[in-house]
Write a protein that holds these residues in place. Structure first.
Motif, PDB file in Angstrom:
ATOM      1  N   VAL A 160      28.879  34.039  70.105  1.00  8.92           N
ATOM      2  CA  VAL A 160      28.849  33.175  71.288  1.00  8.92           C
ATOM      3  C   VAL A 160      29.944  32.118  71.199  1.00  8.92           C
ATOM      4  O   VAL A 160      30.716  31.909  72.153  1.00  8.92           O
ATOM      5  CB  VAL A 160      27.467  32.514  71.442  1.00  8.92           C
ATOM      6  N   GLY A 161      30.044  31.441  70.065  1.00 14.17           N
ATOM      7  CA  GLY A 161      31.043  30.390  69.920  1.00 14.17           C
ATOM      8  C   GLY A 161      32.462  30.899  70.060  1.00 14.17           C
ATOM      9  O   GLY A 161      33.297  30.298  70.761  1.00 14.17           O
ATOM     10  N   LEU A 162      32.779  32.042  69.420  1.00 10.88           N
ATOM     11  CA  LEU A 162      34.139  32.582  69.478  1.00 10.88           C
ATOM     12  C   LEU A 162      34.503  33.069  70.876  1.00 10.88           C
ATOM     13  O   LEU A 162      35.617  32.820  71.359  1.00 10.88           O
ATOM     14  CB  LEU A 162      34.278  33.721  68.463  1.00 10.88           C
ATOM     15  N   CYS A 163      33.587  33.755  71.543  1.00  6.15           N
ATOM     16  CA  CYS A 163      33.891  34.296  72.870  1.00  6.15           C
ATOM     17  C   CYS A 163      34.101  33.187  73.897  1.00  6.15           C
ATOM     18  O   CYS A 163      35.009  33.269  74.732  1.00  6.15           O
ATOM     19  CB  CYS A 163      32.780  35.239  73.316  1.00  6.15           C
ATOM     20  N   VAL A 164      33.269  32.148  73.859  1.00  5.70           N
ATOM     21  CA  VAL A 164      33.446  31.041  74.806  1.00  5.70           C
ATOM     22  C   VAL A 164      34.744  30.293  74.508  1.00  5.70           C
ATOM     23  O   VAL A 164      35.463  29.878  75.432  1.00  5.70           O
ATOM     24  CB  VAL A 164      32.233  30.092  74.756  1.00  5.70           C
ATOM     25  N   THR A 165      35.090  30.152  73.246  1.00  5.56           N
ATOM     26  CA  THR A 165      36.362  29.516  72.888  1.00  5.56           C
ATOM     27  C   THR A 165      37.538  30.314  73.437  1.00  5.56           C
ATOM     28  O   THR A 165      38.484  29.754  74.015  1.00  5.56           O
ATOM     29  CB  THR A 165      36.481  29.402  71.355  1.00  5.56           C
ATOM     30  N   GLY A 181      32.871  26.067  73.253  1.00  2.52           N
ATOM     31  CA  GLY A 181      32.960  27.040  72.172  1.00  2.52           C
ATOM     32  C   GLY A 181      32.969  26.386  70.797  1.00  2.52           C
ATOM     33  O   GLY A 181      32.286  26.846  69.870  1.00  2.52           O
ATOM     34  N   VAL A 182      33.730  25.320  70.652  1.00  2.00           N
ATOM     35  CA  VAL A 182      33.820  24.631  69.362  1.00  2.00           C
ATOM     36  C   VAL A 182      32.476  24.012  68.986  1.00  2.00           C
ATOM     37  O   VAL A 182      32.025  24.110  67.824  1.00  2.00           O
ATOM     38  CB  VAL A 182      34.937  23.563  69.409  1.00  2.00           C
ATOM     39  N   VAL A 183      31.822  23.375  69.946  1.00  2.00           N
ATOM     40  CA  VAL A 183      30.504  22.781  69.667  1.00  2.00           C
ATOM     41  C   VAL A 183      29.501  23.870  69.279  1.00  2.00           C
ATOM     42  O   VAL A 183      28.680  23.685  68.368  1.00  2.00           O
ATOM     43  CB  VAL A 183      30.011  21.987  70.889  1.00  2.00           C
ATOM     44  N   SER A 184      29.566  25.021  69.945  1.00  3.55           N
ATOM     45  CA  SER A 184      28.654  26.118  69.614  1.00  3.55           C
ATOM     46  C   SER A 184      28.834  26.575  68.172  1.00  3.55           C
ATOM     47  O   SER A 184      27.861  26.761  67.437  1.00  3.55           O
ATOM     48  CB  SER A 184      28.889  27.299  70.565  1.00  3.55           C
ATOM     49  N   LEU A 185      30.082  26.744  67.752  1.00  2.00           N
ATOM     50  CA  LEU A 185      30.335  27.162  66.372  1.00  2.00           C
ATOM     51  C   LEU A 185      29.862  26.107  65.380  1.00  2.00           C
ATOM     52  O   LEU A 185      29.283  26.435  64.335  1.00  2.00           O
ATOM     53  CB  LEU A 185      31.830  27.428  66.178  1.00  2.00           C
ATOM     54  N   ALA A 186      30.099  24.849  65.708  1.00  6.52           N
ATOM     55  CA  ALA A 186      29.752  23.767  64.787  1.00  6.52           C
ATOM     56  C   ALA A 186      28.249  23.608  64.605  1.00  6.52           C
ATOM     57  O   ALA A 186      27.793  23.133  63.557  1.00  6.52           O
ATOM     58  CB  ALA A 186      30.351  22.459  65.288  1.00  6.52           C
TER      59      ALA A 186
END
Length: 398
Positions: free
Chosen positions: A86-91, A171-176
Motif C-alpha cells: 500500500v505504501g509503495l503503490c501510493v507513493t 505513501g510515506v506516512v503509510s510506510l512509516a
C-alpha cells in the motif's frame, strides 16, 4: 494467561490503526482527488472513479488469496507484505501521468492490501472467544476513522502540496506506520484455542451456504454503501462548496460511524449478528437517497452523522455474522471470499455513480440505484435471518 489476554486489546488497537491507514486510502480516499485529476488531465468522472474501482477489484481478488494464506501463514508476514504494498503503490502514484498507471498501481495496492482486512478481523476474533462482536466493532471502527480522516487530510494536503505532493505524503506516512505496526501482530495463545473450539456451537446452516448467501447479499449492500462514500465530496462540491468543507462533512459522517460500528458490534452480542446486520442495512437503505435532496452545507452537516451512525453497522454486522456462521478452521478463508464480493460491490457502486453522473449531469440516478441495491440486500438478509432461526430450532444430532 491474563497478561496474554490483555495483549488482545493491543491487537485490536493495532488492527484499528492499520485499517484506518490502508482502507482509508483504498476504499474512498481517492474521492478528494477526483476533481484535481479531472482538471489536470481532462478525464471524465467515470474514468477517474474507475481508479478507485481498480483498487477495490484488487482488494476483492487479493482477499480470497490473502484470507486463505492467513489461515496457514503467520499474521505478521501477511500484514507486513500488505503494508509495504500500500505504501509503495501510493507513493508511486505521485509520479503517474496516464490512467493505466493509476489503474495498475491501485489494483496492486488492493491485491496485497487485502492482507490488512480479512486476516486482521479474523485474528481479532480469535483473540476474543467471547464478546467478539465488541472487539470486532472496535477494530473495524478504525476503518471508519480512516475513511473520514484520510480524505480530510488529503483535501488539505492537495491544497498545500498539490495532488502529487498529497499522494507522496500519504505513501510515506503509510510506510512509516504500517510496517512497524505489522511487527506487533501475533496469533492468540495456543492454549486458549482448544477451549474455544469446545465451546463453539455447530453452525445452524451449512457454512458453504452461508458464504454463498452473504457473498450475493454483500455485493448489493456495498454497491449501496459505496456511492456516498466515493461521491459525497464531489456531490457537495457541485453546490459551490469547497473541497475542504465537503471533506469535513465526510469526516463528520465517518466520526459518527465510529460510534455506529462499536454500537452495532455490541448490538450483535445482544440480538444476534444477522439481526444487527439487517437493522444496519435497513437504516442505510432508507437514508442513502436523502443526500441528493440536500442543497446547503448546514443540511449536509446535520444529516451526515445520522446516516453515518446507521450505515457503519453494516460492515460490523457482516464481519460478526461471517464469524458466527463459519467454523474457526476456515474463518479467514471464508471472510476473504465474502469480502471479495464486498469489494466488488464497492467498486461497482462507485463506478456506476460516476458513469450515471457523466450520462445525466447529476447524482440523482446514481444514488437512486444505490437505494434499489439496498432494498434487494435487505430482502436477502431477511431470508438469511429466517433460515438461521429455523436451523437453530431444528434438532441437533447427538
Amino acid at each position: 494467561m491474563s497478561r496474554q489476554m490483555h495483549y488482545g486489546w493491543v491487537i485490536v488497537a493495532v488492527a484499528a490503526t492499520m485499517l484506518a491507514l490502508a482502507m482509508g486510502q483504498l476504499v474512498n480516499g481517492l474521492s478528494v482527488f477526483f476533481v484535481p485529476l479531472e482538471r489536470e488531465f481532462g478525464w471524465s468522472r467515470g474514468s477517474v472513479a474507475l481508479i478507485n474501482t481498480a483498487g477495490l477489484v484488487g482488494l476483492a481478488l487479493g482477499g480470497v488469496a490473502m484470507g486463505a494464506l492467513a489461515d496457514r501463514t503467520p499474521i505478521r508476514s501477511v500484514c507486513l507484505a500488505g503494508g509495504l504494498a500500500v505504501g509503495l503503490c501510493v507513493t508511486l502514484a505521485a509520479g503517474a501521468n496516464q490512467l493505466w498507471q493509476f489503474y495498475l498501481l491501485f489494483f496492486l495496492a488492493g491485491i496485497f492490501g487485502a492482507g490488512l482486512f480479512a486476516p486482521l478481523i479474523a485474528v481479532v476474533g480469535s483473540w476474543f472467544p467471547a464478546g467478539a462482536g465488541l472487539a470486532i466493532g472496535l477494530a473495524s471502527a478504525g476503518q471508519a476513522v480512516g475513511q473520514g480522516g484520510v480524505p480530510l487530510a488529503g483535501a488539505y494536503m492537495i491544497e498545500a502540496l498539490g495532488w502529487r505532493g498529497a499522494f507522496l505524503a500519504e505513501g510515506v506516512v503509510s510506510l512509516a506506520l504500517l510496517v512497524p505496526l505489522a511487527l506487533l501482530l501475533k496469533e492468540p495463545p495456543r492454549l486458549a484455542q482448544p477451549a474455544a473450539a469446545l465451546t463453539e456451537a455447530p453452525p445452524p446452516i451449512s457454512p458453504n451456504l452461508v458464504v454463498a448467501w452473504l457473498s450475493v447479499a454483500v455485493i448489493l449492500c456495498c454497491a449501496c454503501m459505496s456511492v456516498p462514500l466515493v461521491h459525497l465530496v464531489p456531490l457537495i462540491q457541485a453546490h459551490c462548496i469547497s473541497a475542504q468543507d465537503a471533506s469535513i462533512v465526510l469526516f463528520v459522517m465517518l466520526m459518527a460511524a465510529i460510534l455506529g460500528r462499536v454500537a452495532f458490534g455490541k448490538l450483535a452480542d445482544i440480538i444476534g449478528p444477522v439481526a444487527a446486520y439487517l437493522t444496519a442495512s435497513l437504516w442505510q437503505t432508507v437514508a442513502v437517497f436523502a443526500f441528493t435532496q440536500i442543497e446547503d452545507l448546514a443540511g449536509f452537516y446535520a444529516f451526515a452523522p445520522v446516516y453515518g451512525f446507521g450505515y457503519a453497522g453494516v460492515m460490523t454486522g457482516l464481519l460478526v455474522t461471517a464469524r458466527a456462521l463459519t467454523p474457526a478452521s476456515r474463518r479467514a478463508e471464508s471472510m476473504g471470499v465474502i469480502l471479495a464480493f464486498a469489494w466488488l460491490g464497492h467498486g461497482l457502486g462507485g463506478f456506476q455513480g460516476g458513469v450515471l453522473f457523466d450520462l445525466t449531469g447529476g447524482y440523482t440516478a446514481g444514488f437512486a440505484t444505490a437505494a434499489l441495491a439496498g432494498v434487494v440486500n435487505v430482502v436477502l438478509l431477511g431470508g438469511l435471518l429466517l433460515a438461521v432461526r429455523r436451523g437453530r430450532r431444528a434438532p441437533q444430532p447427538a
